[in-house]
Design a protein around this motif. Structure first.
Motif, short mmCIF file in Angstrom:
data_model
loop_
_atom_site.label_atom_id
_atom_site.label_comp_id
_atom_site.label_asym_id
_atom_site.label_seq_id
_atom_site.Cartn_x
_atom_site.Cartn_y
_atom_site.Cartn_z
N GLU A 1 -6.18 -11.87 23.02
CA GLU A 1 -6.78 -12.52 21.36
C GLU A 1 -5.38 -12.99 21.34
OE1 GLU A 1 -9.50 -12.74 20.47
OE2 GLU A 1 -10.50 -12.06 21.58
N ASP A 2 -4.01 -12.92 21.69
CA ASP A 2 -2.68 -13.94 21.16
C ASP A 2 -2.53 -15.12 22.05
OD1 ASP A 2 -0.44 -14.69 20.09
OD2 ASP A 2 0.61 -12.83 21.11
N PRO A 3 -2.43 -16.22 21.80
CA PRO A 3 -2.33 -17.42 21.99
C PRO A 3 -0.50 -17.88 22.74
CG PRO A 3 -3.34 -17.88 20.42
CD PRO A 3 -2.99 -16.59 19.86
N VAL A 4 -0.10 -16.85 22.40
CA VAL A 4 1.53 -17.01 23.14
C VAL A 4 1.81 -15.83 23.61
CG1 VAL A 4 3.58 -15.98 21.31
CG2 VAL A 4 2.57 -16.66 19.85
N ALA A 5 1.21 -14.78 23.79
CA ALA A 5 1.04 -14.02 24.79
C ALA A 5 0.93 -14.32 25.83
CB ALA A 5 1.17 -12.35 24.63
N LYS B 1 -10.51 1.84 27.20
CA LYS B 1 -9.90 3.30 27.81
C LYS B 1 -8.45 2.94 28.10
CE LYS B 1 -14.60 3.38 29.35
NZ LYS B 1 -15.25 3.21 31.66
N ALA B 2 -8.32 2.24 27.88
CA ALA B 2 -6.45 2.17 27.83
C ALA B 2 -5.51 1.90 26.93
CB ALA B 2 -6.59 0.96 28.65
N GLN B 3 -4.65 2.89 27.60
CA GLN B 3 -3.68 3.41 25.71
C GLN B 3 -2.78 2.39 25.87
OE1 GLN B 3 -3.67 6.33 25.10
NE2 GLN B 3 -5.03 6.93 26.35
N GLY B 4 -3.20 2.22 24.58
CA GLY B 4 -2.22 0.52 23.40
C GLY B 4 -0.76 0.21 24.78
N ARG B 5 0.52 1.58 24.19
CA ARG B 5 1.69 1.61 24.90
C ARG B 5 1.72 1.06 26.54
NH1 ARG B 5 4.68 4.28 23.49
NH2 ARG B 5 4.06 6.07 21.45
N ASP B 6 0.79 1.64 27.02
CA ASP B 6 0.60 1.13 28.16
C ASP B 6 0.02 -0.79 28.71
OD1 ASP B 6 1.68 3.59 28.94
OD2 ASP B 6 -0.77 4.48 29.75
N VAL B 7 -0.93 -0.80 27.86
CA VAL B 7 -1.27 -1.93 27.93
C VAL B 7 0.17 -3.00 27.55
CG1 VAL B 7 -3.24 -4.06 26.71
CG2 VAL B 7 -3.39 -1.50 26.98
N LEU B 8 0.94 -3.32 26.61
CA LEU B 8 1.75 -3.97 25.82
C LEU B 8 2.97 -4.24 27.05
CD1 LEU B 8 2.07 -3.16 22.09
CD2 LEU B 8 0.51 -4.99 22.99
N ALA B 9 3.12 -2.79 28.02
CA ALA B 9 4.36 -2.76 28.58
C ALA B 9 4.10 -3.64 30.16
CB ALA B 9 4.45 -0.99 29.42
N THR B 10 2.74 -3.63 30.01
CA THR B 10 2.20 -4.28 30.79
C THR B 10 1.93 -5.76 31.30
OG1 THR B 10 0.12 -2.77 31.87
CG2 THR B 10 0.21 -4.49 32.13
N LEU B 11 1.66 -5.73 29.49
CA LEU B 11 1.95 -7.35 29.87
C LEU B 11 3.38 -8.28 29.67
CD1 LEU B 11 -0.61 -7.68 25.79
CD2 LEU B 11 -0.56 -8.52 28.49
N ALA B 12 4.11 -7.05 28.80
CA ALA B 12 5.56 -7.51 29.31
C ALA B 12 6.36 -7.37 30.58
CB ALA B 12 6.27 -6.68 28.60
N ILE C 1 0.75 -22.45 21.40
CA ILE C 1 0.74 -22.24 23.18
C ILE C 1 1.96 -23.47 23.42
CG2 ILE C 1 -0.64 -23.21 24.87
CD1 ILE C 1 -3.20 -22.01 23.17
N LEU C 2 1.83 -24.55 23.02
CA LEU C 2 2.26 -25.77 23.44
C LEU C 2 4.24 -24.84 23.40
CD1 LEU C 2 1.47 -28.61 22.30
CD2 LEU C 2 0.83 -27.53 24.47
N ASP C 3 4.54 -24.54 21.87
CA ASP C 3 6.03 -24.26 22.03
C ASP C 3 6.71 -23.07 22.70
OD1 ASP C 3 6.37 -25.63 19.98
OD2 ASP C 3 6.64 -24.49 18.29
N THR C 4 5.35 -22.02 23.06
CA THR C 4 6.00 -20.95 23.89
C THR C 4 6.06 -21.26 25.30
OG1 THR C 4 4.56 -19.15 22.65
CG2 THR C 4 4.78 -18.36 24.73
N ALA C 5 4.96 -22.00 25.61
CA ALA C 5 5.07 -22.43 26.93
C ALA C 5 6.02 -23.74 27.55
CB ALA C 5 3.70 -23.27 27.76
N SER C 6 6.36 -24.68 26.84
CA SER C 6 7.92 -25.54 26.50
C SER C 6 9.01 -23.76 26.57
CB SER C 6 7.68 -26.39 26.01
OG SER C 6 8.98 -27.02 26.18
#
Length: 725
Positions: free
Chosen positions: A458-462, A577-588, A506-511
Motif C-alpha cells: 500500500e506504500d507508493p514509496v516502497a 501469515k508472514a511475520q512483519g519483521r521478515d516482510v520488511l527485511a524482504t522489502l529492504a 512515486i516520481l521523487d523516489t524513482a528519480s
C-alpha cells in the motif's frame, strides 16, 4: 458489484501504541470507504507493555508480547511506513519523516508513547538502556541474558528509578537471572523515596519482596555518571553494573515541541473528543497525550479504554458526523507482578497479593494479545447470484498476488509472442529469450527494456523504489549502463490533492533511484484506473557486446546476488501469515540496487535477472539460449527468512503453478525449499555464469560490496536440463 469508491481523505496514524493498534483492528472490521489509512512507526512491531515484566522475568517469549503492525496494517487495509516522524507541517498538513518523503494527511492521530532516555546523565546514551521505547529494551535484555548465561559477563545490573515500573522490572530481572543459574547483584536507585505515593500496604509488600530478592535499594542518591561497567554516584561511590536500565523521568518525545501544538509539560493537550485543543486536524492518545479536560496519570488502561472513542471520532471527523466524549474512570486496578508468578493488586486503597492474581493478570494480558495474534477472517464480497461459468476458477481461493506474482505465465506469454515476425530493421537486434532489445547506432549499442508492476504494497514509496530497481534489472543483466527512464503510472481514483501527493512520492523516489545509478527520469504517462500500478521504460548504453542469455559454457560457476522466496513472503503477507519483521527485511533487500553487482560481474559469459519466472525458469532460459545444462546445489541457494516456513505451510504465489511447468525438464527433490526454485521474484538478484577461475574472487567482491551473494551451482555439458542436488 460496485466499483471501489474513490479515495478522498488521508488518515495518518503516527505510532503503533496500544490505542492505535486497537483502532486499526476495529478499522479492519469496519472500514470507512474512501479513506486511505497510513501507519507510521519506526519498526514492524509494537511491544505490549503489560507483558513486558513477564517477558523480562522469562515467563513469555518476545513474540508473545509483540503486536505485528505489518499484519495489522494489512488487515486494516492500511499502508505501513517504517520510519520515525520528526515533525509536522500543520499548515501544509504533512508529516515529516527521516529518510522518507513527507506523508500528507487530512486527519492525523499521534500515539507515540513516552521515553525514559536520560540525555542529561553523562554516559547513559553510550552505556545505558531506556525502558521506553520498549522494543529496544526488550531486545537488549534478551541479548544480555544470553551473555550472562554463557558466563561471559557477571550478573551485575542496575535500575535507575524506583517507582512502580522500576520496582516491577527490578524484581523481574532478578528472577530471570536466577533462573539462568546466576547469582544476581542488582541495585535499584532513586533520587527520592522508593514507590513514593503508593498506598502504605502495597509499598511495604513490594519493599519486602525487594529485600527477599536481595535487591539493594539506594534511596535519595544522585547518579552522576553511567560507565560501561558501573554506575557512579555523586558522592564518588560506585555500583557495579554491566546492564544499566533507565526507568526514571519518563519524558515526552522532543520533536512534539516543534509542532506548535498546545502542550502541557511536553504532552499534547486534548479535549474530551481526544482532539488537540489547538488544531482540529490532530488527535492524540496514550501516554503522549494530556487529558486537559480530566487529567489522569500515565497508564495503559486509559489508552485501551480510549480506543473505541478515538475510532468513533476519527470516523466522525472523516465522515462529517458527531463525535463522542471520552469519560476516563477516576481510578483503576493496578496489577503489579513480583518477579515470579505472583502479583499484588491495588485499587481504592485495598491491597491483595498472591499467585492467583498473577494468573488473573496473565489471562487478561493473553486475552488482549489474542486480539492481534488471531485476527478475524474477513470474508470477501460475495459474487453476484448469476455470473458466467468459470469465474470461480479464475478467481481462485486466494488473493491475486502483486509484483511479478501477477505476471502472465511463461508458457502463455511465449505462445502469444510466437506469431510476432522477426525484426526487419537491421539496427534492431534480435536476441532470443532476452527481455530487453538491443538497438544499434553505428558501433554503439543501446539496450531498451520495460517493466510494469501491480502494487504489492500500500506504500507508493516502497512500490516505486522496488519497481525502479526491478526495471533496471534487464539493463544491469546485459552489462549496460542505465541512461534514461520513462514512467507509466496508473493511479486509483482519488481526490486531486491526494493524487498530486501520491504522484510526487512515486516520481521523487524513482528519480532518486535512477539518478543514483546514473540514469535520468525524463517523463512518462499517467492514467486513472482500478488500482495502483507503476512501470518504467528504460534505456541503457553498452560500450561492448551486451551480455546475453547465450554464452554460458560448461564448467562455468553460477553466482546469485540476492536470496529467492520474495514471492512467497509477499503472498504470505497478503494472507496474514508472514511475520512483519521478515516482510520488511524482504522489502529492504528487494529495494537494494544491483548496479555495483553488475559492474563486478561485467565479464560474465551469460547473465540474467531472476524475476517472474523464478530461479529455475530464468536458469532454464540461460540453458536454452546457450545449449547447455545446469546443476544447482539446493542448500547453497540463499533463501529469504520465513520463506521456507511459509512454503512448508502451503503458501504459494499465484504464478507458482505455471512456473513449475519447467520442472518437466528438471531433477529435483521434494520439499518447500525445492518449491522456492519456482517462486516469482520482484527486483530479484542477478544470476551469472562466470569462468570457474574467477568465481571465488568475484564472489568475495560481491560479499564485500554488501550483497547476499552465493555460489549456487555450475553449467554442465548436455541438453537444456537442470539437476537440483
Amino acid at each position: 458489484m460496485h466499483a471501489a469508491l474513490p479515495l478522498t481523505r488521508d488518515l495518518v496514524l503516527i505510532g503503533g501504541g496500544h490505542t492505535h493498534a486497537l483502532v486499526l483492528r476495529m478499522w479492519g472490521m469496519r472500514p470507512l470507504p474512501g479513506v486511505r489509512v497510513t501507519l507510521i512507526n519506526p519498526g514492524p512491531t509494537a511491544p505490549y507493555s503489560g507483558m513486558l515484566p513477564g517477558y523480562v522475568a522469562g515467563h513469555y517469549g518476545l513474540d508473545e508480547l509483540e503486536i505485528d503492525l505489518v499484519k495489522l496494517a494489512r488487515f486494516a487495509g492500511a499502508r505501513i511506513v517504517a520510519g520515525a516522524a520528526v515533525d509536522i507541517d500543520r499548515e501544509a498538513r504533512r508529516v515529516k519523516l527521516a529518510g522518507h518523503p513527507d506523508v500528507r494527511y487530512d486527519i492525523c492521530s499521534i500515539d507515540i508513547g513516552i521515553h525514559t532516555r536520560m540525555p542529561d546523565l553523562p554516559g547513559f546514551a553510550e552505556h545505558g538502556i531506556a525502558a521506553k521505547p520498549l522494543d529496544r529494551f526488550a531486545e537488549a535484555w534478551r541479548d544480555w541474558c544470553a551473555v550472562v548465561a554463557s558466563g561471559d559477563a557477571a550478573p551485575e545490573t542496575c535500575v535507575i528509578g524506583a517507582g512502580v515500573a522500576g520496582v516491577e522490572l527490578a524484581l523481574a530481572m532478578s528472577h530471570r537471572l536466577r533462573t539462568l543459574g546466576a547469582k544476581p547483584r542488582l541495585g535499584l536507585v532513586d533520587a527520592g523515596s522508593a514507590l513514593d505515593g503508593m498506598p502504605r500496604r502495597t509499598r511495604n509488600l513490594l519493599l519486602d519482596r525487594l529485600a527477599h530478592e536481595n535487591v539493594a535499594l539506594h534511596e535519595r542518591v544522585e547518579v552522576a555518571e553511567v560507565a560501561r561497567d558501573a554506575v557512579r554516584f555523586g558522592d564518588g561511590t560506585t555500583l557495579p553494573s554491566g546492564f544499566t536500565l533507565g526507568v526514571a523521568g519518563a519524558r515526552p518525545h522532543g520533536w512534539i515541541e516543534d509542532t506548535g501544538l498546545d502542550l502541557h509539560e511536553g504532552y499534547i493537550t486534548v479535549d474530551a473528543s481526544l482532539r488537540s485543543v489547538s488544531d482540529p486536524a490532530i488527535f492524540a492518545c496514550g501516554d503522549c497525550a494530556h487529558l486537559g479536560f480530566a487529567p489522569r496519570p500515565k497508564a495503559g488502561v486509559y489508552a485501551v479504554r480510549a480506543a473505541p472513542i478515538l475510532f468513533a471520532n476519527l470516523r466522525a471527523e472523516l465522515a462529517g458526523t458527531r463525535p463522542q466524549r471520552f469519560r476516563p474512570q477516576k481510578d483503576y486496578l493496578k496489577l503489579i507482578s513480583m518477579g515470579g508468578k505472583e502479583a499484588v493488586a491495588d485499587k481504592n486503597g485495598i491491597t491483595v497479593s498472591g499467585g492467583w492474581l498473577w494468573r488473573w493478570k496473565d489471562h487478561i494480558d493473553r486475552s488482549f494479545m489474542r486480539k492481534f495474534h488471531d485476527l478475524p477472517a474477513m470474508a470477501p464480497p460475495p459474487l453476484p447470484p448469476v455470473h458466467a461459468k468459470g469465474v470461480e476458477a479464475v478467481l481462485g481461493d486466494k488473493p491475486l498476488c502483486g509484483g511479478c506474482g501477477a505476471k502472465v505465465a511463461g508458457a502463455r506469454l511465449r505462445a502469444a509472442l510466437a506469431g510476432l515476425p522477426p525484426p526487419e530493421r537491421s539496427d534492431v537486434l534480435s536476441l532470443p529469450g532476452d527481455d530487453a532489445a538491443v538497438l544499434a547506432f553505428g558501433d554503439a549499442r543501446q539496450v531498451l527494456t520495460t517493466d510494469h508492476i501491480r502494487a504489492f504494497t500500500e506504500d507508493p514509496v516502497a512500490l516505486a523504489r522496488i519497481t525502479a530497481v526491478h526495471a533496471l534489472g534487464d539493463i544491469w543483466a546485459m552489462g549496460a549502463r542505465p541512461q534514461a527512464a520513462l514512467a507509466s503510472i496508473t493511479l486509483p481514483r482519488m481526490r486531486d490533492e491526494m493524487q498530486e501527493a501520491t504522484l510526487r512520492e512515486i516520481l521523487d523516489t524513482a528519480s532518486e533511484v535512477f539518478r543514483s545509478e546514473g540514469a535520468e527520469l525524463v517523463g512518462g504517462h499517467t492514467s486513472v484506473g482500478a488500482e495502483l500500478t507503476v512501470g518504467f521504460t528504460l534505456t541503457g548504453l553498452a560500450s561492448e557486446r551486451p551480455i546475453t542469455l547465450a554464452g554460458a559454457q560448461p564448467g562455468d560457476v553460477l553466482l546469485l546476488t540476492k536470496p529467492v522466496g520474495s514471492g512467497t513472503v509477499l503472498a504470505g503477507e497478503m494472507q496474514g501469515k508472514a511475520q512483519g519483521r521478515d516482510v520488511l527485511a524482504t522489502l529492504a533487500s528487494m529495494a537494494q540496487p544491483q548496479g555495483a553487482a553488475a559492474a563486478i560481474l561485467h565479464g560474465a559469459h551469460a547473465m540474467t535477472d531472476v524475476t517472474g519466472f523464478g530461479l529455475a525458469g530464468h536458469l532454464m532460459g540461460i540453458c536454452e539460449a546457450s545449449g547447455v545444462g545446469a546443476e544447482i546445489t539446493l542448500d547453497a541457494v540463499p533463501i529469504y527468512r520465513d520463506a521456507e516456513e511459509l512454503a512448508a505451510a502451503g503458501v504459494r504465489s499465484t504464478l507458482f503453478p505455471a512456473n513449475r511447468e519447467v520442472a518437466e525438464r528438471m531433477v529435483l527433490p521434494d520439499g518447500p525449499r525445492a518449491d522456492l526454485m519456482f517462486d516469482p521474484q520482484t527486483a530479484g538478484g542477478l544470476l551469472a555464469a562466470v569462468p570457474e577461475a574467477d568465481a571465488t574472487e568475484l564472489l568475495a567482491a560481491l560479499v564485500e560490496a554488501g550483497f547476499a551473494a552465493a555460489r549456487i551451482g555450475r553449467i554442465v555439458t548436455g541438453p537444456p536440463f537442470i539437476a537440483v542436488l
